[in-house]
Design a protein around this motif. Structure first.
Motif, PDB file in Angstrom:
ATOM      1  N   SER A 154       1.033  -1.462  -0.301  1.00  0.00           N
ATOM      2  CA  SER A 154       0.214  -0.049   0.063  1.00  0.00           C
ATOM      3  C   SER A 154       1.077   0.976   0.069  1.00  0.00           C
ATOM      4  O   SER A 154      -0.082   2.031  -0.413  1.00  0.00           O
ATOM      5  CB  SER A 154      -1.157   0.212   1.621  1.00  0.00           C
ATOM      6  OG  SER A 154      -0.354   0.052   2.291  1.00  0.00           O
ATOM      7  N   GLN A 157       1.986   1.851  -4.077  1.00  0.00           N
ATOM      8  CA  GLN A 157       1.236   2.246  -5.013  1.00  0.00           C
ATOM      9  C   GLN A 157       0.933   3.626  -4.933  1.00  0.00           C
ATOM     10  O   GLN A 157       0.427   3.815  -3.818  1.00  0.00           O
ATOM     11  CB  GLN A 157       0.099   0.728  -4.298  1.00  0.00           C
ATOM     12  CG  GLN A 157       0.604  -0.502  -5.171  1.00  0.00           C
ATOM     13  CD  GLN A 157      -1.000  -0.687  -5.999  1.00  0.00           C
ATOM     14  OE1 GLN A 157      -1.143  -0.269  -7.090  1.00  0.00           O
ATOM     15  NE2 GLN A 157      -0.817  -2.011  -5.184  1.00  0.00           N
ATOM     16  N   VAL A 159      -1.814   6.668  -6.833  1.00  0.00           N
ATOM     17  CA  VAL A 159      -2.432   7.102  -7.727  1.00  0.00           C
ATOM     18  C   VAL A 159      -2.869   8.497  -7.761  1.00  0.00           C
ATOM     19  O   VAL A 159      -2.656   9.831  -6.842  1.00  0.00           O
ATOM     20  CB  VAL A 159      -3.433   6.939  -6.741  1.00  0.00           C
ATOM     21  CG1 VAL A 159      -5.308   7.216  -7.570  1.00  0.00           C
ATOM     22  CG2 VAL A 159      -4.213   5.361  -6.846  1.00  0.00           C
ATOM     23  N   HIS A 196      -0.574   5.187 -10.976  1.00  0.00           N
ATOM     24  CA  HIS A 196      -2.050   4.644 -11.586  1.00  0.00           C
ATOM     25  C   HIS A 196      -1.830   6.487 -12.058  1.00  0.00           C
ATOM     26  O   HIS A 196      -1.726   6.868 -11.195  1.00  0.00           O
ATOM     27  CB  HIS A 196      -3.818   4.540 -11.216  1.00  0.00           C
ATOM     28  CG  HIS A 196      -2.920   2.701 -10.633  1.00  0.00           C
ATOM     29  ND1 HIS A 196      -3.258   1.392 -11.599  1.00  0.00           N
ATOM     30  CD2 HIS A 196      -2.502   2.255  -8.704  1.00  0.00           C
ATOM     31  CE1 HIS A 196      -2.904   1.137 -10.157  1.00  0.00           C
ATOM     32  NE2 HIS A 196      -2.202   0.963  -9.223  1.00  0.00           N
ATOM     33  N   GLU A 240      -6.670   2.629   1.362  1.00  0.00           N
ATOM     34  CA  GLU A 240      -7.401   1.889  -0.155  1.00  0.00           C
ATOM     35  C   GLU A 240      -7.966   2.834  -0.701  1.00  0.00           C
ATOM     36  O   GLU A 240      -8.518   3.965   0.006  1.00  0.00           O
ATOM     37  CB  GLU A 240      -8.260   1.153   0.176  1.00  0.00           C
ATOM     38  CG  GLU A 240      -8.024   0.065  -0.791  1.00  0.00           C
ATOM     39  CD  GLU A 240      -9.530  -0.894  -0.110  1.00  0.00           C
ATOM     40  OE1 GLU A 240      -9.471  -2.122   0.053  1.00  0.00           O
ATOM     41  OE2 GLU A 240     -10.798  -0.721  -0.645  1.00  0.00           O
ATOM     42  N   ARG A 247     -12.111  -1.830  -9.335  1.00  0.00           N
ATOM     43  CA  ARG A 247     -11.036  -2.044  -8.777  1.00  0.00           C
ATOM     44  C   ARG A 247     -10.638  -1.394  -7.397  1.00  0.00           C
ATOM     45  O   ARG A 247     -10.847   0.012  -7.177  1.00  0.00           O
ATOM     46  CB  ARG A 247     -10.119  -1.669  -9.822  1.00  0.00           C
ATOM     47  CG  ARG A 247      -9.743  -2.429 -10.898  1.00  0.00           C
ATOM     48  CD  ARG A 247      -8.600  -1.617 -11.403  1.00  0.00           C
ATOM     49  NE  ARG A 247      -9.186  -0.479 -12.575  1.00  0.00           N
ATOM     50  CZ  ARG A 247      -7.906  -0.319 -12.682  1.00  0.00           C
ATOM     51  NH1 ARG A 247      -6.521  -0.346 -13.026  1.00  0.00           N
ATOM     52  NH2 ARG A 247      -8.689   0.920 -13.918  1.00  0.00           N
ATOM     53  N   VAL A 249      -7.778  -0.437  -4.863  1.00  0.00           N
ATOM     54  CA  VAL A 249      -6.038  -0.134  -4.754  1.00  0.00           C
ATOM     55  C   VAL A 249      -5.275  -0.089  -3.824  1.00  0.00           C
ATOM     56  O   VAL A 249      -6.163   1.035  -2.897  1.00  0.00           O
ATOM     57  CB  VAL A 249      -6.124   0.994  -5.501  1.00  0.00           C
ATOM     58  CG1 VAL A 249      -4.387   1.098  -5.991  1.00  0.00           C
ATOM     59  CG2 VAL A 249      -6.649   0.625  -8.063  1.00  0.00           C
ATOM     60  N   THR A 251      -3.235   2.656  -1.487  1.00  0.00           N
ATOM     61  CA  THR A 251      -2.403   2.991  -1.215  1.00  0.00           C
ATOM     62  C   THR A 251      -2.617   3.928  -0.103  1.00  0.00           C
ATOM     63  O   THR A 251      -3.657   4.259   0.535  1.00  0.00           O
ATOM     64  CB  THR A 251      -2.736   3.739  -3.113  1.00  0.00           C
ATOM     65  OG1 THR A 251      -1.867   4.689  -3.024  1.00  0.00           O
ATOM     66  CG2 THR A 251      -4.031   4.732  -2.798  1.00  0.00           C
TER      67      THR A 251
END
Ligand SMILES: Cc1cc2nc3c(=O)[nH]c(=O)nc-3n(C[C@H](O)[C@H](O)[C@H](O)COP(=O)(O)OP(=O)(O)OC[C@H]3O[C@@H](n4cnc5c(N)ncnc54)[C@H](O)[C@@H]3O)c2cc1C
Length: 463
Positions: A154, A157, A159, A196, A240, A247, A249, A251
């Motif tokens: 986490s 990642q 976003v 992302h 998250e 989805r 993710v 993060t």
């Protein structure tokens, strides 16, 4: 004058040059003592430039004589010609005016998405960019120290929401930061780092056109940035983020750059707006209110160069800077009883710096990629910086970064400071139209605001 951005400073500098000191006093209301060169903000977040290098001094100018009020305008009463200012020490000041120029820019546009303003970071101020850099490096440090695979995943990642130039540049520049930094973390698997970039629109930066837009997307794909189009955020949590395609993710880093909305100051005027921006004429004046002008991101300025009925200028620095000069000329024309001139500017194109030697640019319709695009992008920004000292700082930083790279130092300056979208833009500082009137009548209505609702660092540690 309200606001010291591209539009406001462009106007003030011209007024100082063209008006004799005996002719007019110029007052500028601004929370910060600098003009922020926003297009280079992603380079501050990624450590290519230091924060100071894009904070251009307001007081370094040969003809400087403007009185600066440190604070933000929180309401305007057009009838009595008074602007209500909340200073950075949270005092309310009533500032009467003869001529008013509104250039307070914009704030990040958010939507009613659960958890968004509590968990997303913005990318619109120097503090946000500096914070984001520390935050990203912090994630690498903590992931490196952790034995828990779920925590590592986490933290590694990231976003970014928003496929315009701000979001695309931010994702590209910060991905390069983590890509280069991970070499200093031998225990971290680089394959775990994932960026992302998502946007609800079907294309990234549609202004680039199909071919150049595809080139930009190809650069991002090659770097391992996963681009998802037609997708937004359904909900955001501390660890998250759930996309609208279902989805989830893991993060700790959600960066929100999905567009801008005019400064909340505009709504306090009770005047006509176009999608929240103040509706002005081609001469940038407010209809029915002599001596009031608005420009930049806060105003809906007719785009005469486009020739389409109802077209308004997009919110870009390119327009804001040029509108500043036209407003200054029109203030002077009003003062001297001369006719006003309309604003007409044909867009010069777009430059997008993707970090390293990657870039795409479209100056005057010519499509460029790679190094030539990078040279045009940097050359354009460099020449647009207002002072020689700022130019020298930026050039020195670029050179140093190209030669010596980054040390990826986590400064900790902003540790434990609330730093999400809702903490940086002071959107709860403003008055309603009724509150402005009641305040000016002295009717006792409480407009002092909650503690810490003032501009910049107002609150306990500002005396
Ligand atoms: C990350 C990023 C990248 C960008 N890249 C590009 C690019 O490459 N090319 C391009 O053309 N444009 C770019 N833009 C857009 C461009 O920066 C804006 O369109 C431009 O800054 C608008 O100028 P402005 O003067 O209207 O507002 P701003 O430059 O935002 O200035 C507004 C000023 O008003 C001050 N202010 C706010 N509220 C108040 C208040 N109530 N009272 C007093 N002062 C107030 C603010 O502190 C600020 O100083 C980018 C924007 C971002 C965020």
């Amino acid at each position: 004058m309200v606001g010291a951005g591209f539009a406001g400073v462009g106007c003030v500098r011209r007024l100082e040059r063209e008006l004799a000191a005996a002719e007019a006093d110029v007052t500028l209301v601004t929370p910060f003592a600098y003009q922020l060169y926003l297009p280079l903000l992603p380079q501050v977040a990624s450590g290519v430039l230091t924060p100071q290098s894009i904070a251009v001094s307001l007081r370094r100018s040969r003809k400087y004589r403007t009185r600066i009020i440190p604070g933000g305008a929180i309401g305007v009463d057009l009838a009595s010609k008074v602007c209500v200012v909340r200073t950075i020490t949270d005092e309310l000041v009533n500032e009467p005016y003869d001529y008013l120029v509104l250039a307070p820019g914009s704030v990040t546009r958010t939507f009613d998405i659960p958890g968004l303003t509590d968990h997303a970071f913005g990318m619109k101020s120097l503090a946000e960019a500096a914070y984001l850099r520390d935050h990203v490096i912090t994630q690498l440090d903590l992931a490196d120290a952790s034995h828990d695979p779920a925590e590592r995943a986490s933290r590694l990642q990231f976003v970014v929401v928003g496929g315009g130039y701000a979001g695309t540049e931010t994702a590209a520049c910060l991905q390069l930061l983590t890509h280069n930094a991970v070499k200093r973390y031998p225990r971290l698997d680089p394959a775990l780092i994932k960026w992302h970039l998502i946007d609800i629109a079907p294309k990234l930066m549609p202004e680039l056109g199909d071919k150049l837009g595809r080139s930009a997307q190809e650069v991002l794909r090659r770097r391992g940035i996963e681009v998802s189009l037609g997708v937004s955020i359904a909900k955001a949590g501390p660890q998250e983020v759930t996309f609208t395609d279902g989805r989830a993710v893991p993060t700790r880093t959600l960066i929100w750059t999905a567009g801008v909305a005019a400064s909340p100051l505009i709504a306090t005027l009770g005047a006509e707006t176009v999608r929240g921006r103040l509706a002005v004429e081609a001469e940038l004046n407010l209809p029915g209110n002599d001596g009031v002008f608005a420009l930049g991101d806060a105003a809906a300025v007719p785009d005469r160069a486009k020739g389409e009925a109802g077209a308004v200028c997009p919110p870009t620095a390119q327009h804001a800077m040029r509108q500043g000069k036209v407003v200054a000329d029109n203030v002077i024309a009003t003062l001297r009883g001369r006719p006003l001139r309309p604003y007409v500017h044909k867009d010069l194109g777009l430059v997008v710096d993707l970090g390293g030697t990657d870039a795409v640019s479209k100056p005057l319709g010519i499509e460029l990629r790679g190094l030539p695009a990078q040279a045009v992008a940097r050359g354009y920004h460099w020449s647009a910086l207002r002072t020689g000292v700022a130019k020298a700082r930026v050039l020195t930083n670029w050179t140093l970064n190209a030669v010596a790279g980054d040390d990826f130092v986590r400064t900790g300056f902003q540790a434990r400071r609330a730093a999400k979208l809702k903490d940086f833009e002071y959107t709860d500082s403003y008055l309603t139209t009724e509150q402005v009137r009641a305040h000016l009548k002295g009717s006792g209505s409480d407009v002092s605001g909650s503690e810490g609702s003032g501009f910049e660092g107002s609150g306990p540690d500002q005396e």
